[in-house]
Every structure is written in structure tokens, then in C-alpha cells.
Design an enzyme around this catalytic site. Structure first.
Site: not given
Ligand code: F6P
Length: 542
Positions: A207, A213, A268-269, A354, A385, A505
Site C-alpha cells: 500500500k 521487508e 491493509g488488512r 491489528e 492431535h 520499525k
Molecule cells: O504491519 C503494519 C502494516 O502497516 C500493516 O497494516 C500492513 O498490512 C503491512 O504493514 C504492509 O504494509 P504495506 O502494504 O504498505 O507494505
């Protein structure tokens, strides 16, 4: 301190009521009412929701419904659906429901109808998906694309990954679909180790397009591609982006013509039915994707228009509040009896935790009650199990959601009947248990009797649907999205921000140069963190 909720008449009444009913046993409740199973069930949108095996009476439900009224749930639902900026800390509307609004519906944000934009992006996605699926979209060397690798994390990974697994039955088996999320290089290395770069398309889904990452994995993907193709212009044929941030996308080197947009009013979620679901759409095809959206929309409409006493997300949310706030239950187990829903609980972890892992109310006051529960689980029968022992006989109360289907997608006799026999048996065992007398009557030695006794009275919801179709997946996800909303409304918290992820972060960004520096850095952390960093710097050389 926020005391508004706990001083509401319905809350007080629920506290008193709890004292009266908390020791009632489900054995008694079922014995007293031969129709309890039917009476405490609702059927809507092809979902049969049986909440009879909960520690509730008709009065409990009435009081919980009163609570929903007193907190103004109806007005909050209307506010969300009409595009009000209910995400107050980020001053944003919350409109994942617009992502599945049919063409022609109107949802206005800042004076603009957003529905036409949603459909324009869906059409662009469908067009691109069809070109990849048919082989018309080719890689740089002219080979057709056979591998799709989605690079994203959090909502930009969990949703499409869960849904790809869930709908794999409907997917094109000539395409390999993989998901890379972790900044651990192993995730990327293992995802591509057997792939041919000439046949691989990367979807960089973020987003913000600033997530450490995702950008790290995307850079490694570009290096991996160019190590074989040795020409920068190859990137255009092997990379597309999904983002709200076109500036960062072009900075990365992806042509914004190959970018699929979405909007800041999608969290995002809550985003996998937006362009974040592009990998899924390529895998299952646009038609199935549209069917899934129709399922989402059907549940949205059910939530928006159905009276609360028959409203699935409202009931699911209220029953959750009953355990979370009155029984002090800390967790909820999500137990899908369908292998395709393997990642469903992982997905719900972000959606729920979240969203509702908050400690202050909308006005910024610390709350004096519990908010979001810990969500966890695994598909049955594997969980049986592993951890069910504790649910059956441990000292903790763990409300469970059992999710199952009457029809299997893989009819290999006798599997499905065996699976579903376990599904029904578990909720029965949890609710009714086995008394010491019953155990002794089986001829069990005295010393074993206490160990083999099941108290029962362990609550569960049963969600039974016909078949796991794309539409049904949409309905189930929307059911849980709205359940989270109902609970967030009752707790008067903002379910749509996530400031809790920020501090880690920031601190990681401070530590990165300390790890990368060739010289011994001047560490100014606490004594534990300093020692750990020094130890790492020493040991990694070995
Ligand atoms: O973990 C925090 C967060 O902002 C989530 O809410 C989101 O889904 C994720 O990081 C990834 O964010 P982006 O889509 O901006 O890379």
C-alpha cells in the site's frame, strides 16, 4: 480513564446477569429446552450459524443486543457504509465495502463517487490477468509466464495468500503461485529456487511502497532476474506493482502503466479484494474473483440491513464480547475443518489483532475493560492431535469457532464423512463433556477417573456452509471483518489504525546501520540490547 462503556445500563445488567448464569452448564441448558439447537441458530447467506453451544440464555442475547443498541452500533454501521471518516486518527474513511459494491452503486468520499474507480481498477486487473493466463503477456525473452510471485507483507500478503490457498481448487494448475513476505532472505531464496526467471512475474504489493521487508525482497527479486536476463529493460516485463503510491513505484523502476492502484480508505488488512488480490485473480481467473466479490457484497448487505437478532456478524461479535469481557477469556480459537482454509486463522490474526489490539478509546482515554482477544488456530483434525487437549481439559476457557462444509471439493471416500464426524464430535464433547460417573460406569479404574473426566461447558460456535466456493470465501471473510467492527464499536476503539507496529520499525531502522557498520558502532541502547548486538556482530563472522 474511559468508563463510559462499563457504566452503561446494559453493561451493568450483563455483569449482574453473568453472576447468575456463569455456572449454568450447557448440559442443563440443553436438557431444559429440547429446541435449543434450532432456537439459538440463524441461517443467512447460505451459512448456518449455530450458537446454541454457548454459555448463553435468551436473556443473555437480549442484554447483548441492548448493549449493541446503547453503544450506537446502528449509527456506526451507517457511518462506515456512507464513507464517514471513522478512522479518526488518520482522518480516513473506511470503505472496504466499496471494493465489492456492484457497478452503479454510489459511495461518496470527499464529494467523489468511488465505485466507478473501483470498477476501472478491477477491469484493468481482469484484462491483465487474462493476458497472463492466456500467454499473451510474455516475459522478456518471449516465454510465457508460468510463475507468479507476490511480494508483500501483512495485509499485502496474508489476504491473497490465504485466499489463494482457500481457492486453489479453482486455480489454473499450469501456473505456480508463491508468496514472499519475510525479510529473512530464506523466504525469497526458497520461493524462487526452482523457478526460471524468464517465466516468472513478480507482483510487488505494498500500500505504502515504503515497507522495508517488501522493498528488500523486491530488490533481491530484481537482482535475481537481472542475473539471468542481464538487461534492465527486462524489469518491465517481469514486475508489476500494486500500491497507492505511484511516486515510490516509479522510483523503484516499475512503469506506472503496470501499476494497479487502490486508495487510502482501504486498510491493509481489509485489502485483499482490492488490487492487492491481483495474484489471486491471475490464479483463479477474473470470473471467480468477481464471484468472490459478490459473496463479500452479499454479507455486507446482510450486515447493513438485517435486524441485529438475526445478523451474523453482530451475533458473532456480541458472543465474543460476552466471553472476552465477562468470562475474562483471553483467546479465541479458529478451527476450520477444511484443508483449503489452512491459513484462515493466520489471516484472521492480523484482521482481528491489528484492528482491535488497542488500549485507548476513540477519545484517547485508557480503557478500563478488555479489548481484542488473541486469535489462533489450525485446521481440524490436525489441531485435535496437538492442542485440543488443553481446550478440553485445561484450566483456561477457550471459546472456539468451528467452520465446516457439507460438501467437499475432493470427494475421496470416506474422507469427508470422517472429517465431519470429528467436526460434530468435538463441539459435542466440548459442550457436554463426560462426568466422573459416566467414566466410572465404563469400568475405568478409580485412579484414572479424574484424569478421564471431561467437565464440558466449553463453548463453541458452529459455522456450517454448503461448499467452499469463491462466493462463500467472500462471505466468510466479510463475516469476520464485520465481527471485528462490531466489537471495536462496543469497545469504542479505532479498529482501523495500527500505531502499535511503528515503534519496532523505528528502532529497527536505528539498529540497521549499527549492524552494517564495518567499524564498532557507539551503541547507546540498554545493557541487554548492547550486549546482544555486540554478540551478533562477533558471531556472524564465524
Ligand atoms: O504491519 C503494519 C502494516 O502497516 C500493516 O497494516 C500492513 O498490512 C503491512 O504493514 C504492509 O504494509 P504495506 O502494504 O504498505 O507494505
Amino acid at each position: 480513564m474511559s468508563t463510559r462503556l462499563t457504566t452503561l445500563p446494559s453493561w451493568r445488567a450483563l455483569e449482574d446477569h453473568y453472576k447468575k448464569v456463569s455456572n449454568l452448564h450447557l448440559r442443563t441448558l440443553f436438557a431444559e429446552d429440547a429446541q435449543r439447537g434450532e432456537r439459538f441458530s440463524v441461517e443467512a447467506e447460505d451459512i448456518y450459524f449455530d450458537y446454541s453451544k454457548n454459555r448463553v440464555t435468551a436473556e443473555t442475547i437480549q442484554l447483548l443486543l441492548k448493549l449493541a443498541d446503547e453503544v450506537g452500533l446502528r449509527a456506526r454501521i451507517d457511518a462506515m457504509f456512507s464513507g464517514e471518516k471513522i478512522n479518526i486518527t488518520e482522518k480516513r474513511a473506511v470503505l472496504h465495502v466499496a471494493l465489492r459494491a456492484p457497478k452503479g452503486e454510489k459511495i461518496i468520499v470527499d464529494g467523489e463517487d468511488v465505485v466507478p474507480e473501483v470498477h476501472a481498477v478491477l477491469e484493468k486487473m481482469a484484462n491483465f490477468s487474462n493476458r497472463v493466463r492466456s500467454g499473451e503477456w510474455k516475459g522478456f525473452t518471449g516465454k510465457r509466464i508460468r510463475n507468479i510471485v507476490n511480494i508483500g507483507i501483512g495485509g499485502s500478503d496474508l489476504g491473497p495468500h490465504m485466499a489463494y490457498d482457500a481457492l486453489r481448487y479453482y486455480s489454473d494448475r499450469n501456473l505456480t503461485c508463491r508468496f514472499v513476505s519475510n525479510v529473512d532472505g530464506t523466504d525469497f531464496a526458497e520461493a524462487v529456487h526452482d523457478l526460471n526467471p524468464e517465466e516468472t512475474l513478480f507482483i510487488v504489493a505494498s500500500k505504502t511502497f515504503t515497507t522495508l521487508e517488501t522493498l528488500t525482497n523486491a530488490r533481491s527479486a530484481r537482482n535475481w532476474l537481472l542475473a539471468t536476463l542481464k538487461d534492465d529493460t527486462a524489469v518491465a516485463k517481469h514486475f508489476v506493482a500494486v500500491s497507492t503510491n505511484d511516486k515510490e513505484v516509479s522510483k523503484f523502476g516499475i512503469d506506472t502503466a503496470n501499476m494497479f492502484g487502490f486508495w487510502d480508505w482501504v486498510g491493509g488488512r481489509y485489502s485483499y479484494d482490492s488490487a492487492i488480490g491481483l495474484s489471486l485473480m491471475i490464479a483463479i481467473g477474473p470470473e471467480h474473483f468477481y464471484e468472490m466479490l459478490a459473496g463479500f457484497h452479499a454479507m455486507d448487505e446482510h450486515f447493513r440491513t438485517t435486524p441485529f437478532e438475526k445478523n451474523l456478524p453482530v451475533l458473532l461479535g456480541l458472543i465474543g464480547v460476552w466471553y472476552n469481557n465477562f468470562f475474562d477469556a483471553q483467546t479465541v480459537a479458529i478451527l476450520p475443518y477444511d484443508q483449503y482454509l489452512e491459513r484462515f486463522s493466520a489471516y484472521l490474526q492480523q484482521l482481528d489483532m491489528e484492528s482491535n489490539g488497542k488500549h485507548v478509546d476513540l477519545e484517547g482515554n485508557k480503557v478500563n475493560y478488555q479489548t481484542g482477544p488473541i486469535i489462533w488456530g489450525q485446521p481440524g483434525t490436525n489441531g485435535q492431535h496437538a492442542f485440543y487437549q488443553l481446550i478440553h481439559q485445561g484450566t483456561k476457557l477457550i471459546p472456539c469457532d468451528f467452520i465446516g462444509f457439507s460438501q467437499t471439493l475432493n470427494a475421496i471416500k470416506p474422507h469427508h464423512d470422517l472429517l465431519m464426524a470429528n467436526f460434530f464430535a468435538q463441539t459435542e464433547a466440548l459442550a457436554f463433556g463426560k462426568t466422573a460417573e459416566e467414566v466410572a460406569a465404563d469400568g475405568v479404574a478409580d485412579f484414572q477417573v479424574p484424569h478421564r473426566t471431561f467437565e464440558g461447558n466449553r463453548p463453541s460456535n458452529t459455522i456450517l456452509a454448503n461448499r467452499l466456493t469463491p462466493a462463500m470465501l467472500g462471505k466468510l471473510v466479510a463475516l469476520y471483518e464485520h465481527k471485528v467492527f462490531v466489537q471495536g464499536t462496543i469497545w469504542n476503539i479505532n479498529s482501523f489504525d495500527q500505531w502499535g507496529v511503528e515503534l519496532g520499525k523505528v528502532l529497527a531502522n536505528r539498529i540497521i546501520p549499527e549492524l552494517e557498520s564495518p567499524q564498532q558502532p557507539d551503541l547507546k541502547h540498554d545493557s541487554s540490547t548492547n550486549t546482544l548486538i555486540n554478540r551478533y556482530r562477533q558471531q556472524r563472522k564465524a
